[in-house]
Design a protein around this motif. Structure first.
Motif, PDB file in Angstrom:
ATOM      1  N   GLU A 100       0.832  -1.211   0.000  1.00  0.00           N
ATOM      2  CA  GLU A 100       0.000   0.000   0.000  1.00  0.00           C
ATOM      3  C   GLU A 100       0.864   1.259   0.000  1.00  0.00           C
ATOM      4  O   GLU A 100       0.550   2.240  -0.661  1.00  0.00           O
ATOM      5  N   ILE A 156       2.500   1.926  -3.347  1.00  0.00           N
ATOM      6  CA  ILE A 156       1.531   2.549  -4.247  1.00  0.00           C
ATOM      7  C   ILE A 156       1.292   4.003  -3.852  1.00  0.00           C
ATOM      8  O   ILE A 156       1.226   4.897  -4.709  1.00  0.00           O
ATOM      9  N   ALA A 157       1.207   4.266  -2.544  1.00  0.00           N
ATOM     10  CA  ALA A 157       0.960   5.628  -2.080  1.00  0.00           C
ATOM     11  C   ALA A 157       2.090   6.564  -2.500  1.00  0.00           C
ATOM     12  O   ALA A 157       1.852   7.618  -3.100  1.00  0.00           O
ATOM     13  N   ASN A 193       2.201   7.115  -6.210  1.00  0.00           N
ATOM     14  CA  ASN A 193       1.125   8.007  -6.636  1.00  0.00           C
ATOM     15  C   ASN A 193       1.447   9.460  -6.316  1.00  0.00           C
ATOM     16  O   ASN A 193       1.168  10.361  -7.107  1.00  0.00           O
ATOM     17  N   ILE A 194       2.033   9.675  -5.133  1.00  0.00           N
ATOM     18  CA  ILE A 194       2.421  11.040  -4.748  1.00  0.00           C
ATOM     19  C   ILE A 194       3.476  11.553  -5.724  1.00  0.00           C
ATOM     20  O   ILE A 194       3.435  12.701  -6.168  1.00  0.00           O
ATOM     21  N   LEU A 208       3.810  10.720  -8.857  1.00  0.00           N
ATOM     22  CA  LEU A 208       3.129  11.071 -10.109  1.00  0.00           C
ATOM     23  C   LEU A 208       2.443  12.428 -10.013  1.00  0.00           C
ATOM     24  O   LEU A 208       2.520  13.240 -10.936  1.00  0.00           O
ATOM     25  N   HIS A 263      -1.502  12.146   4.366  1.00  0.00           N
ATOM     26  CA  HIS A 263      -0.715  10.911   4.363  1.00  0.00           C
ATOM     27  C   HIS A 263       0.502  11.029   5.279  1.00  0.00           C
ATOM     28  O   HIS A 263       0.718  10.191   6.162  1.00  0.00           O
TER      29      HIS A 263
END
Lengths: 249, 150
Positions: A34, A37-38, A41-42, A44, A137
């Motif tokens: 997770e 992925i987090a 994503n940040i 990106l 986050h």
């Protein structure tokens, strides 16, 4: 004015690009799936934000493309704050850096969205939506790690002590900042400090961590003065365009 | 004549699927903001969903090829950032399509797309794409994705 606006825009773009590159280093190395992925994503989001600001800088420059700006400048031509170029070291250290910077970045875009410059205002409003959950986050993780085990607490407290010196420069104002602020284009960074202190203090109390004492002030990123870490980051990020100019895929 | 053509272009773009969630079109997603006709060309304004969403480049390419396939060559695609894209632009029908596809649609109350229970837990705010978070239903125990409100 155009030159100053260009530098001002590059400072924002560089902050996003360099932190985005740091976050991309977590891809495939996150502590859990997770988190992998987090953080990816940040990364990106930050690359996307950087692309928006570089596209504007490219228009202002009239000569260089957004890719030229990202891949063909050297350390001294990058105007990001030093805090974003610091090495990740470990997950806790990354979370501490991100929390300190995300808190500032959230306040910065909240203010920049009122810019008289339509493009900066639009890009800030867009970026703000994303930075809000970046902050959520890093803040939630800091609380979990600080109020976690003895080991996690000790680690993040140590990171806090070592990164603290890089936070002061977020609130500095130089000639360009002052001019942009006077023209209602830029943000008065020093005005963000009170609210930043409030977010930091509240969170540190919840995380059972101790706010470090102000000491040495590492500064100069916005004028091209960097730590030794930036060169290594650029070497990896720019390698392909430097080795194979204009390569496309 | 041009306004008739503009309507036709809207209709064509409504047939271009979102590359990640093919049950909804780019028009339903809300990224096509305006179509007008100036300087002998159709001006198509597009706004990105998330700043770094890799699908943006793909759907712009898809829009171009859809128009070219339909013999429309005089168009310009421009990216705009204001107003920033929001899930509020999705219609009730679009949200229902997402739910049927297995994605919990954007809403302040996260509902399981399988059993409609709102007894769910957040697993991670980040999912397989920038626009989705990851949840688990405490009733039917199925994991599911939620299209985040933004």
């Amino acid at each position: 004015m155009n030159n100053e606006l260009l530098t001002y825009t590059l400072r924002i773009a560089d902050n996003s690009l360099i932190l985005g590159q740091r976050m991309s280093e977590w891809c495939s190395k996150g502590p859990t799936l997770e988190e992998d992925i987090a953080l990816s994503n940040i990364s990106l989001d930050l690359f996307g934000q950087a692309n928006g600001f570089y596209s504007y800088a490219s228009q202002l420059d009239g000569n260089k493309s957004p890719d030229d700006l990202a891949f063909l400048r050297n350390e001294r031509e990058f105007f990001n704050q030093q805090i974003v170029e610091l090495e990740n070291i470990d997950f806790g250290n990354t979370i501490v850096r991100n929390f300190l910077y995300d808190s500032y970045n959230f306040l910065f875009y909240s203010s920049l969205k009122n810019s008289k410059d339509d493009t900066l205002s639009a890009l800030a409003s867009k970026s703000l939506k994303e930075v809000k959950y970046h902050l959520r986050h890093s803040k939630n993780w800091l609380i979990r790690l600080g109020d976690g085990t003895e080991f996690s607490k000790e680690k993040v407290q140590k990171s806090l002590e070592s990164i603290w010196q890089y936070t002061h420069d977020m609130f500095s104002m130089d000639e360009i900042d002052n001019k942009m602020y006077r023209l209602n284009i830029g943000v008065n960074n020093s005005n963000l400090k009170v609210e930043w202190d409030r977010i930091i203090n509240e969170t540190l109390i919840e995380a059972k961590l101790v706010r470090p004492k102000d000491g040495y002030n590492a500064k100069g990123g916005k004028n091209g003065m960097h730590t030794e870490h930036l060169g290594f980051l650029l070497a990896e990020m720019q390698f392909l365009q430097r080795a194979y100019p204009n390569a496309k895929w | 004549m041009q306004s008739g053509k503009i309507k036709e272009i809207w209709k064509l773009l409504d047939s271009v699927p979102d590359p990640e969630i093919p049950v909804i079109s780019v028009v339903e997603l809300g990224v096509v903001r305006n179509i007008s006709f100036t300087n002998n060309a159709y001006q198509i304004l597009i706004t990105p969903t998330y700043s770094g969403c890799p699908a943006v480049k793909t759907f712009i390419d898809d829009i171009k090829s859809c128009l070219k396939t339909n013999k429309i060559f005089n168009f310009d695609i421009k990216i705009i950032y204001a107003p920033a894209w929001t899930t509020d632009w999705m219609s009730v029908e679009t949200k229902e399509k997402l739910r049927k596809y297995g994605i919990s649609p954007p809403s302040n109350k996260v509902v399981c797309p399988q059993c409609n229970s709102s007894n769910t837990v957040l697993v991670s705010e980040f999912g397989a794409t920038a626009c989705k978070s990851f949840h688990k239903c405490s009733e039917c125990l199925e994991p599911f994705e939620h299209f985040k409100c933004i």
